[in-house]
Design an enzyme around this catalytic site. Structure first.
Site, PDB file in Angstrom:
ATOM      1  N   GLY A 112     -65.325 -19.167 -44.197  1.00 49.02           N
ATOM      2  CA  GLY A 112     -66.045 -19.107 -42.921  1.00 49.02           C
ATOM      3  C   GLY A 112     -66.280 -17.658 -42.567  1.00 49.02           C
ATOM      4  O   GLY A 112     -66.525 -16.817 -43.444  1.00 49.02           O
ATOM      5  N   THR A 152     -53.167 -15.477 -43.359  1.00 49.43           N
ATOM      6  CA  THR A 152     -53.425 -14.971 -41.997  1.00 49.43           C
ATOM      7  C   THR A 152     -54.117 -16.060 -41.179  1.00 49.43           C
ATOM      8  O   THR A 152     -54.712 -15.767 -40.150  1.00 49.43           O
ATOM      9  CB  THR A 152     -54.344 -13.717 -42.017  1.00 49.43           C
ATOM     10  OG1 THR A 152     -55.571 -14.077 -42.659  1.00 49.43           O
ATOM     11  CG2 THR A 152     -53.711 -12.545 -42.721  1.00 49.43           C
ATOM     12  N   ARG A 159     -53.187 -20.106 -40.271  1.00 55.40           N
ATOM     13  CA  ARG A 159     -52.202 -20.730 -39.401  1.00 55.40           C
ATOM     14  C   ARG A 159     -51.005 -21.113 -40.256  1.00 55.40           C
ATOM     15  O   ARG A 159     -51.179 -21.586 -41.392  1.00 55.40           O
ATOM     16  CB  ARG A 159     -52.769 -21.979 -38.710  1.00 55.40           C
ATOM     17  CG  ARG A 159     -53.735 -21.684 -37.567  1.00 55.40           C
ATOM     18  CD  ARG A 159     -53.014 -21.117 -36.337  1.00 55.40           C
ATOM     19  NE  ARG A 159     -53.912 -20.852 -35.230  1.00 55.40           N
ATOM     20  CZ  ARG A 159     -54.461 -19.675 -34.928  1.00 55.40           C
ATOM     21  NH1 ARG A 159     -54.195 -18.620 -35.658  1.00 55.40           N
ATOM     22  NH2 ARG A 159     -55.246 -19.549 -33.879  1.00 55.40           N
ATOM     23  N   GLU A 190     -43.598 -20.886 -35.977  1.00 56.82           N
ATOM     24  CA  GLU A 190     -43.447 -19.589 -35.324  1.00 56.82           C
ATOM     25  C   GLU A 190     -43.139 -19.738 -33.830  1.00 56.82           C
ATOM     26  O   GLU A 190     -43.580 -20.700 -33.203  1.00 56.82           O
ATOM     27  CB  GLU A 190     -44.676 -18.706 -35.567  1.00 56.82           C
ATOM     28  CG  GLU A 190     -45.993 -19.184 -35.033  1.00 56.82           C
ATOM     29  CD  GLU A 190     -47.120 -18.213 -35.442  1.00 56.82           C
ATOM     30  OE1 GLU A 190     -47.377 -18.052 -36.641  1.00 56.82           O
ATOM     31  OE2 GLU A 190     -47.709 -17.622 -34.539  1.00 56.82           O
ATOM     32  N   HIS A 227     -47.812 -12.311 -36.483  1.00 52.99           N
ATOM     33  CA  HIS A 227     -49.092 -12.837 -35.976  1.00 52.99           C
ATOM     34  C   HIS A 227     -49.876 -11.744 -35.236  1.00 52.99           C
ATOM     35  O   HIS A 227     -50.204 -11.881 -34.054  1.00 52.99           O
ATOM     36  CB  HIS A 227     -48.858 -14.050 -35.055  1.00 52.99           C
ATOM     37  CG  HIS A 227     -50.040 -14.969 -34.981  1.00 52.99           C
ATOM     38  ND1 HIS A 227     -49.935 -16.316 -34.792  1.00 52.99           N
ATOM     39  CD2 HIS A 227     -51.383 -14.709 -35.079  1.00 52.99           C
ATOM     40  CE1 HIS A 227     -51.140 -16.866 -34.760  1.00 52.99           C
ATOM     41  NE2 HIS A 227     -52.037 -15.903 -34.936  1.00 52.99           N
TER      42      HIS A 227
END
Ligand code: NAD
Length: 328
Positions: free
Chosen positions: A155, A236, A238, A267, A285
């Site tokens: 994407g 990077t 989810r 997390e 994150h």
């Protein structure tokens, strides 16, 4: 005047613009808003501006039958029950601007380079005063140049990574997505491959899919076994896209060479054993945590609200079908 509830203070000047026209209440502490305060804020407001750390489920949505919209300060929106909000006719917006694409794409390379060139290990080694002089074999790593990069999810961010890999580092790009993009393939000399072929042939694999039912544990024990022993996995996207327990086991057994992670399955908790591994680089994150991206995200979140309040459709609506449903 419309009442807007913001679940945490945002960087930059964007919120000031909202305050000029509307009544804005911000949860004042610099931590995740407690559930009770979130419910109270939602009951009070017309518009909710929330973060990816806020779980916007049925209970929250039902707390205010007149909620006009939910503006999520994030690209991913797996924190929101989109299906239920859509049923209730509530538009949801997100913040997928160019700065965040650049920030996350760059961070992907920060992790790729750090883990393959053992930057964190080398830094610790040097600080501990273990450096006794140059050696031909000291902390040897792996180069990116000429290697095969497998991108899963082509994407906005996946494409940003491909551009940098092909043009900047001379990597060969292969990709897997639920949609094929022939224009992209031509432009970047990239090859579309099935997932198992990507897993078997890549030297670096990077994940850029959204968290959906179909992408949860997309990479588990079986997939890790298919990867080359010399390959690296970068996530990077989810956390739950990777079975973290299986990853720890694969890294421990050196079934793969290493991993670079910015997101975690549960997390902020990390899988047991993860922090004891040398062949993994961990960041909390922060892939989008650049001044440019975080400020652009705040402007996007605010402009999405202003568009909806002025009767327009926000450009960054994740459930556009809501407009057809009841003309909101
Ligand atoms: P995007 O929607 O532009 O791209 C996602 C791509 O994944 C699409 O091309 C889609 O077709 C593909 N896809 C969906 N399901 C798939 C599947 N099962 N297999 C293969 N491909 C599949 O999203 P984006 O802007 O590129 O962002 C990607 C993700 O990155 C976001 O959803 C978000 O979760 C995450 N993200 C993380 C951070 C961070 O700080 N770490 C920041 C921004 C975004």
């Amino acid at each position: 005047m419309v009442k807007i509830f913001v679940t945490r203070n945002l960087p930059g000047e964007a919120i000031a613009k909202l305050k000029k026209k509307h009544t804005v209440q911000i949860y004042p502490k610099d931590k995740v808003i407690p559930r009770k305060k979130l419910l109270k804020g939602v009951k009070w407001c017309d518009v909710l501006l929330c973060l990816l750390t806020d779980k916007i489920d049925k209970e929250v949505i039902d707390a205010n039958p007149n909620l006009k919209m939910i503006s999520n300060y994030a690209v991913g929106f797996n924190n929101i029950d989109v299906k239920y909000a859509t049923e209730k006719g509530i538009p949801i917006t997100n913040t997928p601007g160019q700065a965040i694409v650049d920030a996350v794409a760059e961070h992907t390379f920060a992790l790729m380079l750090a883990v393959s060139k053992r930057v964190v290990e080398a830094d610790t080694f040097t600080r501990k005063k273990k450096y006794r002089g140059w050696s031909p074999t000291l902390l040897m790593g792996t180069e990116l140049t000429g290697k095969t990069l497998g991108i899963i999810g082509l994407g906005r961010i996946g494409t940003g990574v491909a551009e940098r890999a092909g043009h900047g580092l001379g990597m060969k790009v292969i990709y897997h997505d639920v949609r094929r993009d022939k224009k992209f393939e031509k432009k970047y000399k990239a090859q579309f491959v099935p997932l198992n072929k990507l897993l078997k042939n890549s030297d670096f694999i990077t994940l850029h899919v959204p968290l959906l039912k179909s992408t949860r544990h997309l990479i588990g024990a079986k997939e890790l076994k298919m990867m080359k022993k010399t390959s690296f996995l970068i996530n990077t996207s989810r956390g739950p896209v990777v079975d973290e327990k299986a990853l720890v086991s694969a890294l421990k057994k050196r079934q793969i060479a290493g991993a670079g992670l910015d997101v975690y399955e549960f997390e902020p908790k990390l899988a047991p054993g993860l922090t004891r591994l040398q062949n993994v680089v961990l960041t909390p994150h922060i892939a989008s945590a650049t001044i440019e991206a975080r400020s652009e995200m705040a402007w996007d979140a605010v402009n999405n609200i202003l568009a909806v309040l002025s009767g327009k459709k926000a450009a960054k609506t994740v459930n556009p079908e809501v407009y057809k449903k009841n003309n909101k």
